[in-house]
Design an enzyme around this catalytic site. Structure first.
Site, PDB file in Angstrom:
ATOM      1  N   THR A   1      -1.919  -0.935   1.001  1.00 43.06           N
ATOM      2  CA  THR A   1      -2.569  -1.716   2.017  1.00 43.06           C
ATOM      3  C   THR A   1      -3.611  -0.645   2.787  1.00 43.06           C
ATOM      4  OG1 THR A   1      -2.073  -2.402   4.124  1.00 43.06           O
ATOM      5  CG2 THR A   1      -0.613  -1.161   3.452  1.00 43.06           C
ATOM      6  N   ASP A   2      -4.513  -1.390   3.427  1.00 44.52           N
ATOM      7  CA  ASP A   2      -5.568  -0.544   4.244  1.00 44.52           C
ATOM      8  C   ASP A   2      -4.857   0.109   5.383  1.00 44.52           C
ATOM      9  OD1 ASP A   2      -5.123  -2.857   5.524  1.00 44.52           O
ATOM     10  OD2 ASP A   2      -7.420  -3.471   5.586  1.00 44.52           O
ATOM     11  N   GLU A   3      -3.742  -0.545   5.782  1.00 45.50           N
ATOM     12  CA  GLU A   3      -2.727   0.007   6.721  1.00 45.50           C
ATOM     13  C   GLU A   3      -2.668   1.362   6.855  1.00 45.50           C
ATOM     14  OE1 GLU A   3      -0.144  -2.651   8.963  1.00 45.50           O
ATOM     15  OE2 GLU A   3      -1.064  -4.341   7.815  1.00 45.50           O
TER      16      GLU A   3
ATOM     17  N   HIS B   1       0.000  -1.959  18.551  1.00 46.10           N
ATOM     18  CA  HIS B   1      -0.820  -2.684  17.736  1.00 46.10           C
ATOM     19  C   HIS B   1      -2.283  -2.231  17.342  1.00 46.10           C
ATOM     20  CE1 HIS B   1      -2.053  -7.219  16.802  1.00 46.10           C
ATOM     21  NE2 HIS B   1      -1.842  -6.832  15.932  1.00 46.10           N
TER      22      HIS B   1
ATOM     23  N   GLY C   1       1.953 -11.753  -4.957  1.00 50.61           N
ATOM     24  CA  GLY C   1       2.406 -11.560  -6.403  1.00 50.61           C
ATOM     25  C   GLY C   1       2.432 -13.023  -7.305  1.00 50.61           C
TER      26      GLY C   1
ATOM     27  N   LYS D   1       4.516   2.377   3.432  1.00 50.28           N
ATOM     28  CA  LYS D   1       3.686   2.243   2.444  1.00 50.28           C
ATOM     29  C   LYS D   1       2.918   3.647   2.146  1.00 50.28           C
ATOM     30  CE  LYS D   1       2.729  -1.388   0.605  1.00 50.28           C
ATOM     31  NZ  LYS D   1       3.392  -2.086  -0.479  1.00 50.28           N
TER      32      LYS D   1
ATOM     33  N   TYR E   1       5.857   0.094   9.168  1.00 50.21           N
ATOM     34  CA  TYR E   1       5.658  -0.377   7.586  1.00 50.21           C
ATOM     35  C   TYR E   1       4.517   0.405   7.106  1.00 50.21           C
ATOM     36  CZ  TYR E   1       2.627  -3.544   4.783  1.00 50.21           C
ATOM     37  OH  TYR E   1       1.819  -4.108   3.923  1.00 50.21           O
TER      38      TYR E   1
HETATM   39  P1  NAD Z   1       5.583 -10.925   0.664  1.00 51.24           P
HETATM   40  O1  NAD Z   1       6.538 -10.432   1.883  1.00 51.24           O
HETATM   41  O2  NAD Z   1       5.111 -12.231   0.808  1.00 51.24           O
HETATM   42  O3  NAD Z   1       6.413 -10.734  -0.727  1.00 51.24           O
HETATM   43  C1  NAD Z   1       7.430  -9.549  -0.820  1.00 51.24           C
HETATM   44  C2  NAD Z   1       8.023  -9.699  -1.839  1.00 51.24           C
HETATM   45  O4  NAD Z   1       8.742  -8.941  -2.514  1.00 51.24           O
HETATM   46  C3  NAD Z   1       9.096 -11.103  -1.742  1.00 51.24           C
HETATM   47  O5  NAD Z   1       9.056 -12.130  -2.889  1.00 51.24           O
HETATM   48  C4  NAD Z   1      10.515 -10.348  -1.867  1.00 51.24           C
HETATM   49  O6  NAD Z   1      11.685 -11.282  -2.064  1.00 51.24           O
HETATM   50  C5  NAD Z   1      10.306  -9.425  -2.820  1.00 51.24           C
HETATM   51  N1  NAD Z   1      11.174  -8.062  -2.395  1.00 51.24           N
HETATM   52  C6  NAD Z   1      11.430  -7.524  -1.166  1.00 51.24           C
HETATM   53  N2  NAD Z   1      12.207  -6.413  -1.377  1.00 51.24           N
HETATM   54  C7  NAD Z   1      12.790  -6.549  -2.547  1.00 51.24           C
HETATM   55  C8  NAD Z   1      13.357  -5.551  -3.470  1.00 51.24           C
HETATM   56  N3  NAD Z   1      14.088  -4.634  -2.863  1.00 51.24           N
HETATM   57  N4  NAD Z   1      13.604  -5.718  -4.824  1.00 51.24           N
HETATM   58  C9  NAD Z   1      12.718  -6.944  -5.398  1.00 51.24           C
HETATM   59  N5  NAD Z   1      11.989  -7.595  -4.547  1.00 51.24           N
HETATM   60  C10 NAD Z   1      11.975  -7.486  -3.279  1.00 51.24           C
HETATM   61  O7  NAD Z   1       4.469  -9.908   0.363  1.00 51.24           O
HETATM   62  P2  NAD Z   1       2.981  -9.976   0.171  1.00 51.24           P
HETATM   63  O8  NAD Z   1       2.201 -10.147   1.401  1.00 51.24           O
HETATM   64  O9  NAD Z   1       2.772 -10.813  -1.156  1.00 51.24           O
HETATM   65  O10 NAD Z   1       2.420  -8.467  -0.206  1.00 51.24           O
HETATM   66  C11 NAD Z   1       2.751  -7.961  -1.632  1.00 51.24           C
HETATM   67  C12 NAD Z   1       2.222  -6.622  -1.478  1.00 51.24           C
HETATM   68  O11 NAD Z   1       0.986  -6.387  -1.026  1.00 51.24           O
HETATM   69  C13 NAD Z   1       3.256  -5.617  -0.520  1.00 51.24           C
HETATM   70  O12 NAD Z   1       3.474  -4.327  -1.176  1.00 51.24           O
HETATM   71  C14 NAD Z   1       2.244  -5.466   0.784  1.00 51.24           C
HETATM   72  O13 NAD Z   1       2.610  -4.362   1.306  1.00 51.24           O
HETATM   73  C15 NAD Z   1       0.922  -5.462   0.091  1.00 51.24           C
HETATM   74  N6  NAD Z   1      -0.108  -5.888   0.835  1.00 51.24           N
HETATM   75  C16 NAD Z   1       0.024  -7.396   1.550  1.00 51.24           C
HETATM   76  C17 NAD Z   1      -1.199  -7.629   2.228  1.00 51.24           C
HETATM   77  C18 NAD Z   1      -1.481  -8.877   2.796  1.00 51.24           C
HETATM   78  O14 NAD Z   1      -2.192  -9.326   3.492  1.00 51.24           O
HETATM   79  N7  NAD Z   1      -0.278  -9.911   2.559  1.00 51.24           N
HETATM   80  C19 NAD Z   1      -2.356  -6.798   2.481  1.00 51.24           C
HETATM   81  C20 NAD Z   1      -2.404  -5.524   1.826  1.00 51.24           C
HETATM   82  C21 NAD Z   1      -1.286  -5.308   1.147  1.00 51.24           C
END
Ligand code: NAD
Length: 332
Positions: free
Chosen positions: A125-127, A275, A13, A153, A149
């Site tokens: 997510t691809d998961e 896993h 984000g 999702k 998790y």
């Molecule tokens: P992250 O854990 O770094 O960030 C999550 C953010 O959400 C944090 O800033 C947290 O404070 C905020 N948050 C959590 N609960 C909240 C709530 N109830 N209200 C408001 N804010 C809240 O996650 P990321 O790695 O940046 O992933 C972002 C999105 O992308 C997620 O939805 C994740 O499922 C998805 N995603 C991530 C990846 C990856 O490789 N990181 C891959 C595929 C999908």
């Protein structure tokens, strides 16, 4: 365009907020983030004084707050990044995953319908497709999540589709492979290996290190999202991935080579419960429909990421106290 970005203080984000404010002068962003252990206000410190940016601390499950933000800022679009994102934490306690990843999304959907939001993009997510042998799931592939998790999702994705079909909410879902790059909280595979390497600490690898992921540089994901925001067809799901499959052993060896570390630092630790061995998505749809292609090759992305962590110790050192579960790592 005014966009409510939720979870904008997390890894992807925060990269997206920086990316889109540079890309489009007319964009205004409200960032709603609860600042959980994974959220960090310093991730967006460089845009804090931009007049097009507003930060609100709060929960996506808070009906009154979300209603108030959408009205006060006349929001056109919602991009939901907010989530609990650590598989290991979901195995230890699923409560917050249920609260945010399902309940929070439902709250956003309800309000989006009532307030006539023009676009709702769910970051998934691809998961959700589960562990695959050698195939690549397209967007119609059956959902088969394995971890709590991934199940949370997948549930959210089903609700997003249901709100599109039932209420006509203009939605997109993006199912991305593993992202890596700057500002990733040091509890995930890449940052834990790199920051441990900088400290000359062991590089922990789950099991035998054979788990395969498809690594996407975070700015390439931001570009994919920008394409979906501008041109995505309502109701469509878009997989997002390069074809950069590596197992965790390969990642650890790449990092050792690039950082000139002894491979003796690699340490195998007991595997995570259940896993998933491999995720694989077919991202042809976003390429053919929207013209997106990843631009950052894996070697270049890894170099940039290592340089960033080497140059930003003051960012990651204070986070280490919240970053480990007995020094266990994630590979996703
Ligand atoms: P992250 O854990 O770094 O960030 C999550 C953010 O959400 C944090 O800033 C947290 O404070 C905020 N948050 C959590 N609960 C909240 C709530 N109830 N209200 C408001 N804010 C809240 O996650 P990321 O790695 O940046 O992933 C972002 C999105 O992308 C997620 O939805 C994740 O499922 C998805 N995603 C991530 C990846 C990856 O490789 N990181 C891959 C595929 C999908």
């Amino acid at each position: 365009m005014k966009i409510l970005v939720t979870g904008g203080c997390g890894f992807i984000g925060s990269n997206f907020i920086r990316y889109i404010l540079q890309k489009r002068e007319t964009i205004e962003i409200v960032n709603l983030d609860l600042l959980t252990y994974a959220g960090n206000i310093n991730n967006v410190i460089d845009v804090a004084n931009d007049p097009r940016y507003t930060f609100v601390r709060g929960d996506i499950s808070d009906k009154m707050l979300v209603n108030k933000i959408l009205k006060a800022h006349k929001v056109d679009a919602i991009i939901n990044f907010a989530a609990e994102s650590h598989v290991d934490r979901s195995i230890l306690d699923v409560t917050e995953f249920y609260h945010t990843n399902i309940g929070g999304v439902l709250n956003l959907l309800e309000i989006a319908v009532k307030q006539g939001i023009n676009k709702f993009i769910q970051i998934s997510t691809d998961e959700v497709y589960g562990s695959l042998d050698d195939e690549f799931a397209d967007e119609k592939f059956v959902l088969n999540p394995s971890s709590p998790y991934a199940a949370s999702k997948a549930s959210a994705d089903q609700f997003v589709m249901a709100y599109h079909h039932t209420f006509g909410l203009p939605i997109n879902i993006m199912r991305s492979s593993n992202n890596y790059g700057p500002y990733q909280f040091p509890e995930k595979l890449m940052p834990i290996l790199i920051t441990n390497g900088i400290q000359n600490l062991p590089l922990p690898i789950y099991g035998k290190g054979r788990n395969v992921r498809n690594w996407l540089y975070v700015i390439d994901f931001c570009e994919a999202l920008f394409n979906v925001l501008e041109k995505g067809n309502n109701g469509e799901i878009y997989n997002v991935a390069p074809y950069n499959e590596f197992n965790n052993n390969e990642i650890a060896h790449f990092i050792c080579r690039e950082m000139e570390l002894s491979e003796d630092l690699i340490q195998y630790v007991p595997d995570r419960l259940g896993h998933d061995l491999r995720y694989g998505v077919n991202a042809d749809k976003i390429s053919s429909q929207l013209g997106w292609k990843p631009k950052v090759g894996f070697a270049a992305g890894l170099k940039k990421t290592i340089r960033w962590y080497q140059g930003n110790e003051s960012w990651w050192r204070p986070l280490l106290k919240n970053a480990t579960l007995d020094n266990r790592i994630l590979s996703d």
